[in-house]
Scaffold this active site. Structure first.
Site, PDB file in Angstrom:
ATOM      1  N   ILE A   1       0.815  -1.217   0.000  1.00  0.00           N
ATOM      2  CA  ILE A   1       0.000   0.000   0.000  1.00  0.00           C
ATOM      3  C   ILE A   1       0.847   1.264   0.000  1.00  0.00           C
ATOM      4  O   ILE A   1       0.322   2.363  -0.140  1.00  0.00           O
ATOM      5  CB  ILE A   1      -0.973   0.040   1.200  1.00  0.00           C
TER       6      ILE A   1
ATOM      7  N   ASP B   1       4.057  16.030  18.236  1.00  0.00           N
ATOM      8  CA  ASP B   1       3.814  16.238  16.801  1.00  0.00           C
ATOM      9  C   ASP B   1       2.340  16.002  16.475  1.00  0.00           C
ATOM     10  O   ASP B   1       2.001  15.292  15.531  1.00  0.00           O
ATOM     11  CB  ASP B   1       4.712  15.314  15.977  1.00  0.00           C
TER      12      ASP B   1
ATOM     13  N   GLN C   1       5.178   3.000  -0.407  1.00  0.00           N
ATOM     14  CA  GLN C   1       6.632   2.905  -0.507  1.00  0.00           C
ATOM     15  C   GLN C   1       7.203   4.221  -0.025  1.00  0.00           C
ATOM     16  O   GLN C   1       6.864   5.275  -0.545  1.00  0.00           O
ATOM     17  CB  GLN C   1       7.055   2.651  -1.959  1.00  0.00           C
TER      18      GLN C   1
ATOM     19  N   ALA D   1      10.779   6.364   2.014  1.00  0.00           N
ATOM     20  CA  ALA D   1      12.237   6.401   2.063  1.00  0.00           C
ATOM     21  C   ALA D   1      12.791   5.333   2.988  1.00  0.00           C
ATOM     22  O   ALA D   1      13.888   4.820   2.775  1.00  0.00           O
ATOM     23  CB  ALA D   1      12.693   7.787   2.522  1.00  0.00           C
ATOM     24  N   SER D   2      12.030   4.981   4.015  1.00  0.00           N
ATOM     25  CA  SER D   2      12.559   4.052   5.010  1.00  0.00           C
ATOM     26  C   SER D   2      12.128   2.614   4.781  1.00  0.00           C
ATOM     27  O   SER D   2      12.588   1.716   5.477  1.00  0.00           O
ATOM     28  CB  SER D   2      12.116   4.486   6.409  1.00  0.00           C
TER      29      SER D   2
ATOM     30  N   THR E   1       8.940  -0.288   2.888  1.00  0.00           N
ATOM     31  CA  THR E   1       7.690  -0.561   2.190  1.00  0.00           C
ATOM     32  C   THR E   1       6.623  -0.959   3.197  1.00  0.00           C
ATOM     33  O   THR E   1       6.913  -1.631   4.179  1.00  0.00           O
ATOM     34  CB  THR E   1       7.885  -1.700   1.170  1.00  0.00           C
ATOM     35  N   VAL E   2       5.385  -0.526   2.943  1.00  0.00           N
ATOM     36  CA  VAL E   2       4.278  -0.846   3.838  1.00  0.00           C
ATOM     37  C   VAL E   2       3.292  -1.754   3.114  1.00  0.00           C
ATOM     38  O   VAL E   2       2.924  -1.504   1.967  1.00  0.00           O
ATOM     39  CB  VAL E   2       3.563   0.427   4.324  1.00  0.00           C
TER      40      VAL E   2
END
Length: 544
Positions: free
Chosen positions: A275, A388, A277, A279-280, A282-283
């Protein structure tokens, strides 16, 4: 007889939509000027070195450079030295003197007017100091708040600022620090990711600050010959503190192995669907074979993580802080060179999609605020500051459930340190005490919640279209931001906002207190959010 007529008549009206999407970069013709996040990040000169070190850590047989390393003499870092920078402000000419060139360039392009600089030169220096500490780099933020069992991996910066006419100093400031960046002028801070479908897929992030330790004080400078009033003066005194030793890659891997679950996650989870992509990593979404629960799995290549030691903190603390209003950590695994982190999955996307595409009424806003306050009351009671809070970090379920996520800037307060001073978070949502580099406590989250409530009213936070440096100046000097149409809000909503956005921290409401506020009593059922979520998903799909 057909029921089509009845079906059409009974169908609820479509949710009110904003005339124009306030999503930065979502098809806006001004996206090029406003979406600072679209600018490429500067290359990280240390990335290759770090990768090489990591390869040696996970490949014990690779001893290519060990002999050379052993031959190098060990030279310790210098300590106990001082570097003093004198920055003055001439009230007659309205000019700063002795300002570092990097700061002068930032100020020149900041849109902070000369009259604003003259009105509050200390605030100008405060925001320059802060902005410089918020350098953008290719670093991932992690859920890096600490608990009693987790080691604090953050280096400490100390900052003292006092005005010419004052004797007391502001409490110390602590900042996260990286060790290999002298720094060039940072690119403009992105107001928010170009398009936030879900924080699971978000790749634009605000990094932890990377700055040398500073000790800043102010003192008078010599007046000009024709000026009887000494100009405001600011003397910046920088003292390099000793850094805490960083964990080696071998130590990080060993610690991770002791924390993560044993076994093959590919056997525990099925139906993997990509679902996002970033920088750290892939999900994916996946299904738990045993329970049928849909989960989100973030697969991170450890070689690409600039602050691998913070992952340990993330996992240790996430599993200690579970709550119905928090996107919960479920499990983690080491799979080859990758770390798999399994999280609860919410299919509704982020609140950002809803606030930028639809118009929320007060009952719906009250419902979201209540759920967020419940999450904050839980975190604050466990001595955790989120730091945050913004719509990007609120995830929604299709049933209207509201959950707080993205604890990359979280801080744990210990009894010895009842207030934090680290300059992290996203500038537009920041409390004034953070921007002006004062020590702060959990109520910074309450201020940010108030700004997020303005997001839900107006579609964006105050000052979003300002230059980020000027936005910081306005936050530091203006106090409580003004609403575009305050007369359209009920008296209890305005009072709720005033309690959240109170400049005096002592008078600002706590999460526990605000949960009793009359405004929350008008909250609609969470299911009332479902049509907004569906409409926002449809609108964002059409914007692609």
């Amino acid at each position: 007889m057909s029921n089509n007529g009845l079906d059409i008549q009974d169908k609820p009206p479509a949710p009110p939509m904003r005339n124009t999407s306030t999503m930065i970069g979502a098809g806006s013709k001004d996206a090029g000027t406003l979406n600072h996040g679209s600018k490429p990040l500067p290359p990280n000169p240390e990335e290759k070195k770090k990768k090489d070190r990591f390869y040696r850590a996970i490949l014990p047989g690779d001893k290519t450079n060990k002999k050379k390393e052993k031959e190098r003499p060990e030279i310790s870092l210098p300590s106990d030295f001082e570097h003093t920078i004198h920055v003055g402000f001439d009230a007659v000419t309205g000019e700063f003197t002795g300002m570092p060139e990097q700061w002068a360039r930032l100020l020149q392009t900041s849109n902070i007017t000369k009259s604003e600089q003259k009105k509050n030169p200390q605030a100008v220096l405060d925001v320059l100091e802060f902005y410089n500490s918020k350098k953008t780099s290719n670093s991932q933020k992690y859920m890096s708040f600490t608990d009693k069992s987790a080691e604090d991996y953050n280096s400490s910066n100390t900052l003292n600022v006092k005005a010419v006419s004052e004797t007391p100093a502001v409490p110390p400031v602590s900042e996260d620090e990286d060790d290999d960046d002298d720094g060039t002028p940072p690119p403009v801070i992105a107001p928010r990711p170009e398009h936030t479908k879900s924080v699971y897929t978000r790749s634009v992030i605000e990094p932890l600050p990377i700055t040398p330790t500073r000790d800043v004080a102010t003192s008078p400078i010599s007046p000009t010959e024709n000026n009887t009033t000494p100009p405001d003066a600011l003397t910046r005194n920088t003292e390099k503190q000793k850094k805490k030793p960083k964990m080696s890659d071998e130590e990080i891997l060993e610690k991770l192995r002791s924390i993560v679950s044993v076994g093959d996650p590919k056997k525990k989870y099925t139906r993997f669907e990509k679902i996002g992509q970033g920088a750290s990593g892939t999900v994916y979404t996946a299904m738990d074979v045993a329970t049928g629960q849909e989960v989100a799995i973030k697969q991170m290549n450890l070689q690409q993580q600039p602050k691998k030691e913070l992952i340990i903190n993330e996992i240790l603390v996430m599993r200690e802080n579970k709550n119905p209003n928090i996107v919960n950590y479920l499990d983690s695994y080491l799979v080859g060179d990758e770390l798999w982190v399994v999280m609860e999955y919410l299919a509704g996307g982020s609140l950002t999609d809803v606030v930028t595409e639809t118009c929320m009424d007060e009952g719906q806003i009250a419902a979201v605020c209540r759920e967020c306050l419940q999450a904050l009351e839980f975190l604050h009671s466990n001595q955790v500051i989120h730091r945050d809070i913004k719509s990007d970090n609120i995830l929604l379920g299709m049933d209207g459930s509201v959950k707080l996520t993205d604890f990359g800037f979280c801080a744990q307060i210990t009894p010895e340190q009842s207030k934090r001073s680290t300059m992290v978070g996203t500038p537009y949502w920041m409390a004034p005490e953070v921007v002006t580099r004062k020590a702060y406590g959990p109520k910074v989250d309450i201020w940010s919640l108030g700004i997020m409530a303005i997001e839900m009213i107006e579609g964006e936070p105050p000052y979003l279209n300002e230059n980020p440096l000027r936005a910081l100046y306005l936050i530091a000097t203006n106090g409580t931001p003004e609403l575009q149409n305050p007369e359209k809000l009920s008296a209890i909503f305005r009072d709720f906002l005033n309690r959240c956005l109170e400049m005096d921290v002592e008078k600002r409401g706590s999460a526990k207190e605000l949960l009793q506020h009359q405004f929350l009593k008008i909250a609609k059922p969470l299911s009332s959010l479902t049509p907004l979520i569906a409409a926002a998903k449809e609108a964002t799909k059409n914007n692609h």
